[in-house]
Write an enzyme that holds these catalytic residues in place. Structure first.
Site, PDB file in Angstrom:
ATOM      1  CB  ALA A  10      14.729  42.009 122.760  1.00 40.14           C
ATOM      2  CB  THR A  13      20.623  40.120 123.276  1.00 36.57           C
ATOM      3  OG1 THR A  13      19.202  40.193 123.142  1.00 36.57           O
ATOM      4  CG2 THR A  13      21.192  41.539 123.319  1.00 36.57           C
ATOM      5  CB  VAL A  15      10.158  40.607 118.567  1.00 35.54           C
ATOM      6  CG1 VAL A  15       9.792  39.347 119.355  1.00 35.54           C
ATOM      7  CG2 VAL A  15       9.561  41.852 119.229  1.00 35.54           C
ATOM      8  CE  LYS A  16      18.551  36.110 117.895  1.00 35.95           C
ATOM      9  NZ  LYS A  16      19.827  36.227 118.614  1.00 35.95           N
ATOM     10  CB  VAL A  17      10.288  34.369 117.285  1.00 34.37           C
ATOM     11  CG1 VAL A  17       9.503  35.511 117.925  1.00 34.37           C
ATOM     12  CG2 VAL A  17      10.313  34.510 115.770  1.00 34.37           C
TER      13      VAL A  17
END
Ligand code: G3P
Length: 224
Positions: free
Chosen positions: A57, A27, A83-85
Site C-alpha cells: 500500500a 498496488t 508500506v510502499k515508499v
C-alpha cells in the site's frame, strides 16, 4: 519464487487468489485510481482479507513527515501490509524508520543498481525495479535485475528481496526466475498468460477426443 499480482482490482485479486498460486499483491496510486475504489483504506483492508501474503500500500505524500504518518497508519490496517515508499531520500528515511520497527517496506520506482543498494541499506523488505519502463526508454530492464541480484548475493547482510515490477510479458517472469529474483509482481492478464501454451490446448483436445473414443471410465458409476 513468489508471485504477487500487480493490481488494485479486488475481483481480479479474488479470482487469482483462488488458484492458490498468489503470494501477495502490489498496488500503486495509478492502479488505485484505475480501480475506481471509493476508499483506498477500505480497499487495502479488503485485499488483506483475501490474500495473507504481503499487500503493498503506497503512501500518497512525498515529504518525510507526512509519508511517515501515512506509513504508520497504513501499517496498522492489517498485519500483512507492506508500506510502499518512493526511492527518494525522504522515502528511504521513512523506510529505515518503518523497517526498524518491524514493518514491511517496499521501496518503489527503482531504476538503477545504485538506488537498489541504497534501498537495501535502508532495510527495505522489497525493492521494486521497473523493468518494462526501462525497456520503454531503450534501456535493458532485465539487465538491471541481473545486476541487483548479483550485488545483493555478495552481501549476506542485505535482506532485501528483489521484486521485479513493471512486468510486461511472460518472458520477463521467466528471465527473473533464471536470475534468481525473489518476487515478480505481475499484471493479472500476464499471470493468466503464464498458464497457456497452444500445444497444451492442442494436446488436451486430442486426449479428450481419444478418451471419449475408447469409452474408458475412471470413477465407478454413482448409485441412483
Ligand atoms: O506497481 C508498479 C509497477 O509494476 C508498474 O508497472 O506497467 O505501470 O510500468 P507499469
Amino acid at each position: 519464487m513468489k508471485f504477487f499480482v500487480d493490481t488494485a482490482d479486488i475481483n481480479d485479486i479474488k479470482d487469482l487468489a483462488a488458484t492458490g498460486l498468489l503470494d501477495g499483491v502490489t498496488t500503486n496510486p495509478s492502479l488505485v485510481a484505475k480501480s475506481g475504489a471509493a476508499s483506498f483504506v477500505d480497499l487495502i483492508k479488503d485485499i488483506c482479507k483475501v490474500v495473507s501474503g504481503p499487500v503493498s500500500a503506497e503512501v500518497g505524500a512525498t515529504d518525510y513527515e507526512t509519508m511517515l504518518e501515512e506509513g504508520l497508519f497504513l501499517s496498522k490496517l492489517a498485519k500483512n501490509v507492506a508500506v510502499k515508499v518512493p526511492l527518494t531520500p525522504a522515502g528511504l528515511k521513512v523506510c529505515k524508520h518503518l523497517s526498524g520497527q518491524g514493518t514491511m517496506v517496499n521501496v518503489t520506482l527503482c531504476f538503477s543498481a545504485a538506488q537498489a543498494i541504497l534501498a537495501a541499506k535502508a532495510g527495505a523488505t522489497f525493492v521494486s525495479p521497473f523493468v518494462g519502463r526501462l525497456d520503454d526508454v531503450g534501456e535493458n530492464g532485465m539487465q538491471l535485475i541481473s545486476d541487483i541480484c548479483q550485488i545483493y548475493a555478495q552481501y549476506p547482510e542485505f535482506k532485501t528481496e528483489v521484486l521485479v515490477a513493471s512486468v510486461r510479458n511472460p518472458q520477463h517472469v521467466v528471465q527473473a526466475a533464471l536470475m534468481g529474483a525473489g518476487v515478480a509482481t505481475i499484471p493479472p492478464n500476464i499471470i493468466r498468460q503464464l498458464f497457456t501454451h497452444p500445444l497444451t490446448d492442442k494436446g488436451l483436445a486430442q486426449f479428450v477426443a481419444d478418451w471419449a473414443k475408447c469409452g474408458q471410465k475412471i470413477l465407478p458409476a454413482k448409485a441412483a
